[in-house]
Design an enzyme around this catalytic site. Sequence first.
Site, PDB file in Angstrom:
ATOM      1  N   ASP A 169      45.215  29.157  32.015  1.00 12.41           N
ATOM      2  CA  ASP A 169      45.708  30.313  31.265  1.00 12.41           C
ATOM      3  C   ASP A 169      46.685  29.821  30.201  1.00 12.41           C
ATOM      4  OD1 ASP A 169      44.449  31.408  33.495  1.00 12.41           O
ATOM      5  OD2 ASP A 169      45.900  33.029  33.719  1.00 12.41           O
ATOM      6  N   LYS A 232      43.545  38.061  28.465  1.00 12.17           N
ATOM      7  CA  LYS A 232      44.487  38.514  29.488  1.00 12.17           C
ATOM      8  C   LYS A 232      45.617  39.258  28.793  1.00 12.17           C
ATOM      9  CE  LYS A 232      47.671  36.278  32.822  1.00 12.17           C
ATOM     10  NZ  LYS A 232      48.027  34.970  33.428  1.00 12.17           N
ATOM     11  N   LYS A 268      41.377  40.091  32.138  1.00 11.63           N
ATOM     12  CA  LYS A 268      42.375  39.976  33.197  1.00 11.63           C
ATOM     13  C   LYS A 268      43.616  40.798  32.859  1.00 11.63           C
ATOM     14  CE  LYS A 268      45.333  36.637  35.629  1.00 11.63           C
ATOM     15  NZ  LYS A 268      45.729  35.212  35.772  1.00 11.63           N
TER      16      LYS A 268
END
Length: 323
Positions: A169, A232, A268
């Site tokens: 990430d 995300k 996400k």
Amino acid sequence: MAYTKDIEPTIQPGSLKAKVENGRKSNEPKEDKYEQALHKYNCDVDEAQVKTAVEKIIAEKVPENDNEEVKKFLLGSVELTSLHTTDTEESILAMTEKVNKFDEAYPDLPHVATICVYPNFAHIVSQSLEVDGVEVAVVSGSFPSSQTFIEVKVAETALAIKDGATNVDIVLPVGKFLSGDYEGLADDIDELKQTCGEVPMKVILETCDLGNLSNVKKAALLAMYSGADYIKTSTGKEKQGATPEGVYVMAQAIKEYYEQTGRVVGLKPAGGINTVKDAVTYYTIVKEVLGEQWLTNELFRLGTSRLTNLLLSDVLGKDTKWY
């Protein structure tokens, strides 16, 4: 090894940066491919319209998804996360051991999708994790600010992957986005994706810092065009995390990007997911905007630490604190 300011960054052949450098050597006018890419989409988001659409989904669709089957699915989509200044090898090992023992304690329930930690703990999780199907995720690239040299971001990411990270990430360079440096933003993401190779890479937009939903959509599209495998919402370290409106716009961006390119990108929501209803709401938004295809624990993830016990308690019908 000592580093000096005289060191020139290595430019990989075929990278976006190499293409930019080659373009500068010619006298041909440089094409603004990023603006061209954005022009394929309607990035002028009507915030009132989004708010109305989200309220309609919550009122009409969330109740039908507030059931045990969905909650079990959500439990299996959680990225069990520990990103604290106080994290230690012992605390990360203890969290991993709880994941290892979960199958034995609850054989009829799905295990979490991922354990998410700082890069220096990847080796602890990788070496001690015994459960098949659980990914080892790290936050990398100078999380949570993304404010450092690209060489540092690349090195941190490469080391984490070497230590066993199977998901990475990173944070979108928000400062570059806000200043209109889409080229620099894309270069950063592209180089980190090249470093990740086949390892899936999530790009955190930090939606609360982008100012408005039109910027959320632009940032989502730029991230995907630059190589994001997931987008995300948040780091969980800023003033606000995921919001239903932000997730709705990101889901729309994924859908439109898929229609343009045929490339599937995951989603996400993360940060501020405090209740089971929050999780069911995000599930429902994804279902309504993107459809059943995205309702797998490979394409839909929830970044949270507190939610796991709440979902477990709801499914079991009693207060449970396993994690």
